[in-house]
Design a protein around this motif. Sequence first.
Motif, PDB file in Angstrom:
ATOM      1  N   TYR A 122     -58.713-102.027  -0.691  1.00 41.58           N
ATOM      2  CA  TYR A 122     -57.778-101.978   0.424  1.00 41.58           C
ATOM      3  C   TYR A 122     -57.850-100.665   1.202  1.00 41.58           C
ATOM      4  CZ  TYR A 122     -55.624-106.254  -1.323  1.00 41.58           C
ATOM      5  OH  TYR A 122     -55.409-107.546  -1.710  1.00 41.58           O
ATOM      6  N   MET A 123     -58.654 -99.734   0.726  1.00 41.08           N
ATOM      7  CA  MET A 123     -58.787 -98.467   1.443  1.00 41.08           C
ATOM      8  C   MET A 123     -59.637 -98.672   2.694  1.00 41.08           C
ATOM      9  SD  MET A 123     -59.310 -95.658  -1.575  1.00 41.08           S
ATOM     10  CE  MET A 123     -58.048 -95.425  -2.826  1.00 41.08           C
ATOM     11  N   PRO A 124     -59.209 -98.160   3.853  1.00 37.04           N
ATOM     12  CA  PRO A 124     -59.988 -98.345   5.085  1.00 37.04           C
ATOM     13  C   PRO A 124     -61.322 -97.614   5.017  1.00 37.04           C
ATOM     14  CG  PRO A 124     -58.170 -96.813   5.444  1.00 37.04           C
ATOM     15  CD  PRO A 124     -57.975 -97.379   4.076  1.00 37.04           C
ATOM     16  N   VAL A 125     -62.394 -98.338   5.258  1.00 38.10           N
ATOM     17  CA  VAL A 125     -63.722 -97.747   5.148  1.00 38.10           C
ATOM     18  C   VAL A 125     -63.928 -96.629   6.162  1.00 38.10           C
ATOM     19  CG1 VAL A 125     -66.193 -98.255   5.341  1.00 38.10           C
ATOM     20  CG2 VAL A 125     -64.681 -99.892   4.238  1.00 38.10           C
ATOM     21  N   VAL A 126     -63.320 -96.765   7.338  1.00 41.62           N
ATOM     22  CA  VAL A 126     -63.500 -95.744   8.371  1.00 41.62           C
ATOM     23  C   VAL A 126     -62.961 -94.392   7.907  1.00 41.62           C
ATOM     24  CG1 VAL A 126     -61.299 -96.214   9.532  1.00 41.62           C
ATOM     25  CG2 VAL A 126     -63.236 -95.298  10.844  1.00 41.62           C
ATOM     26  N   ALA A 127     -61.959 -94.403   7.032  1.00 42.80           N
ATOM     27  CA  ALA A 127     -61.407 -93.138   6.530  1.00 42.80           C
ATOM     28  C   ALA A 127     -62.373 -92.435   5.583  1.00 42.80           C
ATOM     29  CB  ALA A 127     -60.082 -93.404   5.803  1.00 42.80           C
ATOM     30  N   LEU A 128     -63.372 -93.151   5.094  1.00 41.06           N
ATOM     31  CA  LEU A 128     -64.334 -92.569   4.154  1.00 41.06           C
ATOM     32  C   LEU A 128     -65.543 -91.956   4.859  1.00 41.06           C
ATOM     33  CD1 LEU A 128     -64.309 -95.389   1.440  1.00 41.06           C
ATOM     34  CD2 LEU A 128     -63.067 -93.228   1.403  1.00 41.06           C
ATOM     35  N   ILE A 129     -65.592 -92.065   6.182  1.00 44.43           N
ATOM     36  CA  ILE A 129     -66.749 -91.536   6.913  1.00 44.43           C
ATOM     37  C   ILE A 129     -66.972 -90.048   6.640  1.00 44.43           C
ATOM     38  CG2 ILE A 129     -67.605 -90.983   9.232  1.00 44.43           C
ATOM     39  CD1 ILE A 129     -66.665 -93.709  10.142  1.00 44.43           C
ATOM     40  N   PRO A 130     -65.934 -89.179   6.700  1.00 45.16           N
ATOM     41  CA  PRO A 130     -66.186 -87.756   6.402  1.00 45.16           C
ATOM     42  C   PRO A 130     -66.778 -87.529   5.013  1.00 45.16           C
ATOM     43  CG  PRO A 130     -64.040 -88.039   7.420  1.00 45.16           C
ATOM     44  CD  PRO A 130     -64.534 -89.414   7.105  1.00 45.16           C
ATOM     45  N   LEU A 131     -66.287 -88.276   4.016  1.00 44.46           N
ATOM     46  CA  LEU A 131     -66.820 -88.121   2.664  1.00 44.46           C
ATOM     47  C   LEU A 131     -68.269 -88.586   2.583  1.00 44.46           C
ATOM     48  CD1 LEU A 131     -63.970 -89.187   0.198  1.00 44.46           C
ATOM     49  CD2 LEU A 131     -65.073 -86.961   0.386  1.00 44.46           C
ATOM     50  N   THR A 132     -68.567 -89.708   3.214  1.00 43.95           N
ATOM     51  CA  THR A 132     -69.938 -90.216   3.140  1.00 43.95           C
ATOM     52  C   THR A 132     -70.920 -89.274   3.830  1.00 43.95           C
ATOM     53  OG1 THR A 132     -69.627 -91.588   5.137  1.00 43.95           O
ATOM     54  CG2 THR A 132     -69.183 -92.618   3.002  1.00 43.95           C
ATOM     55  N   ILE A 133     -70.458 -88.554   4.852  1.00 44.16           N
ATOM     56  CA  ILE A 133     -71.322 -87.566   5.510  1.00 44.16           C
ATOM     57  C   ILE A 133     -71.609 -86.418   4.551  1.00 44.16           C
ATOM     58  CG2 ILE A 133     -71.439 -85.859   7.368  1.00 44.16           C
ATOM     59  CD1 ILE A 133     -69.833 -87.809   9.093  1.00 44.16           C
ATOM     60  N   TRP A 135     -71.589 -86.610   1.291  1.00 47.25           N
ATOM     61  CA  TRP A 135     -72.386 -87.118   0.176  1.00 47.25           C
ATOM     62  C   TRP A 135     -73.812 -87.469   0.585  1.00 47.25           C
ATOM     63  CZ3 TRP A 135     -68.100 -91.092  -1.507  1.00 47.25           C
ATOM     64  CH2 TRP A 135     -67.054 -90.385  -2.135  1.00 47.25           C
ATOM     65  N   ALA A 136     -73.981 -88.079   1.773  1.00 44.09           N
ATOM     66  CA  ALA A 136     -75.281 -88.657   2.124  1.00 44.09           C
ATOM     67  C   ALA A 136     -75.866 -88.132   3.428  1.00 44.09           C
ATOM     68  CB  ALA A 136     -75.151 -90.184   2.199  1.00 44.09           C
ATOM     69  N   GLY A 137     -75.234 -87.140   4.053  1.00 49.59           N
ATOM     70  CA  GLY A 137     -75.753 -86.624   5.309  1.00 49.59           C
ATOM     71  C   GLY A 137     -75.425 -87.552   6.473  1.00 49.59           C
ATOM     72  N   ILE A 138     -76.232 -87.481   7.525  1.00 48.71           N
ATOM     73  CA  ILE A 138     -75.957 -88.293   8.718  1.00 48.71           C
ATOM     74  C   ILE A 138     -77.098 -89.270   9.032  1.00 48.71           C
ATOM     75  CG2 ILE A 138     -74.401 -86.607   9.768  1.00 48.71           C
ATOM     76  CD1 ILE A 138     -76.744 -85.670  11.506  1.00 48.71           C
ATOM     77  N   GLY A 139     -77.984 -89.459   8.097  1.00 51.16           N
ATOM     78  CA  GLY A 139     -79.097 -90.379   8.311  1.00 51.16           C
ATOM     79  C   GLY A 139     -78.735 -91.808   7.945  1.00 51.16           C
ATOM     80  N   ASP A 140     -79.771 -92.617   7.749  1.00 49.57           N
ATOM     81  CA  ASP A 140     -79.552 -94.021   7.402  1.00 49.57           C
ATOM     82  C   ASP A 140     -78.815 -94.177   6.081  1.00 49.57           C
ATOM     83  OD1 ASP A 140     -80.581 -95.134   9.663  1.00 49.57           O
ATOM     84  OD2 ASP A 140     -82.522 -95.679   8.807  1.00 49.57           O
ATOM     85  N   GLY A 141     -79.008 -93.232   5.172  1.00 54.42           N
ATOM     86  CA  GLY A 141     -78.341 -93.319   3.871  1.00 54.42           C
ATOM     87  C   GLY A 141     -76.828 -93.370   3.999  1.00 54.42           C
ATOM     88  N   GLN A 142     -76.287 -92.592   4.925  1.00 55.44           N
ATOM     89  CA  GLN A 142     -74.835 -92.582   5.124  1.00 55.44           C
ATOM     90  C   GLN A 142     -74.348 -93.914   5.669  1.00 55.44           C
ATOM     91  OE1 GLN A 142     -73.299 -92.288   8.484  1.00 55.44           O
ATOM     92  NE2 GLN A 142     -71.210 -92.234   7.679  1.00 55.44           N
ATOM     93  N   ALA A 219     -73.678 -90.099  14.557  1.00 58.91           N
ATOM     94  CA  ALA A 219     -75.060 -89.623  14.650  1.00 58.91           C
ATOM     95  C   ALA A 219     -76.092 -90.733  14.582  1.00 58.91           C
ATOM     96  CB  ALA A 219     -75.328 -88.591  13.548  1.00 58.91           C
ATOM     97  N   ALA A 220     -75.813 -91.867  15.192  1.00 54.87           N
ATOM     98  CA  ALA A 220     -76.793 -92.953  15.261  1.00 54.87           C
ATOM     99  C   ALA A 220     -77.388 -92.985  16.661  1.00 54.87           C
ATOM    100  CB  ALA A 220     -76.137 -94.290  14.924  1.00 54.87           C
ATOM    101  N   ASN A 221     -78.720 -92.972  16.733  1.00 54.19           N
ATOM    102  CA  ASN A 221     -79.381 -93.034  18.035  1.00 54.19           C
ATOM    103  C   ASN A 221     -79.725 -94.459  18.432  1.00 54.19           C
ATOM    104  OD1 ASN A 221     -79.416 -90.193  18.333  1.00 54.19           O
ATOM    105  ND2 ASN A 221     -81.184 -90.074  16.958  1.00 54.19           N
ATOM    106  N   GLU A 222     -79.820 -95.345  17.451  1.00 52.75           N
ATOM    107  CA  GLU A 222     -80.153 -96.736  17.699  1.00 52.75           C
ATOM    108  C   GLU A 222     -79.247 -97.628  16.872  1.00 52.75           C
ATOM    109  OE1 GLU A 222     -84.837 -97.198  18.646  1.00 52.75           O
ATOM    110  OE2 GLU A 222     -84.351 -96.487  16.623  1.00 52.75           O
ATOM    111  N   GLY A 223     -79.169 -98.882  17.249  1.00 49.94           N
ATOM    112  CA  GLY A 223     -78.363 -99.847  16.509  1.00 49.94           C
ATOM    113  C   GLY A 223     -77.404-100.575  17.427  1.00 49.94           C
TER     114      GLY A 223
END
Length: 252
Positions: A122-133, A135-142, A219-223
């Motif tokens: 139930y946790m909003p995924v958008v709120a996890l964006i800072p943490l995922t950055i 943990w995984a940087g700003i590339g495809d892994g994030q 930080a996505a250039n395509e998609g």
Amino acid sequence: MQTPKKPTAGPGRHLRLRKDIPHWLFTSAGVVFPALLLLMWWLVTEFGLVKPLFLPGPGDVLAEGVRQAREGILWADASVSIYRICAGWLAATVLAVPVGILMGNFRLIEGALEPFVSTIRYMPVVALIPLTILWAGIGDGQKILILFLGTFFQQVLMVMDNVKTIDMNLIRAGQTLGFSNREILIRIILPAAAPGIWDTLRITIGWTWTYLVVAELVAANEGLGRRIMDAQRYLATETILFGTLFIGFWAS
């Protein structure tokens, strides 16, 4: 004694609870309703009831799609997004299916994991964006991690429910025949639960598409999601609508 009522004549006979209707009628209803929505959309825009800035016409949206396809923009964006979707969904599925099967069959594992999984989902995924950055940087892994988090916890609980629907008599029959727990899982539970699990996988890959725009916020250039976010900046409503419809068709 009350005599049973005769079946309703006329169109009402197709609106009886849980009653089958002719296949042609079922299929036609699925075509007619979207066609009516499309017609209403065209009429509203054709007569200027809504400004194009807020709702461009179907022709404008289609023209935008054709332009993107001709210039190669659509295929470049779609290939990147499909790669991210497949990677995130497959990673979630590889982990969620065995965990869900174990939770559905062993009460101890369910008791240990279900409260945690139910809370996280139930946790909003958008709120996890800072943490995922972090943990995984700003590339495809994030972006793949965001898609994974949005899918995994929902998928675990759905697979668990799929397994729990298996008739206990089938399991007892296996135990009577002297099957081990492993044999019961492989020879009885998995074949019986397979249709439900397959349906869960089909549903959850559609859910993964719904997290695409969130995943491509940073930080996505395509998609496809990145294209939609850029269009919002420039009030290119036809691009937003085309991208949203394109994702919807792919997800379905």
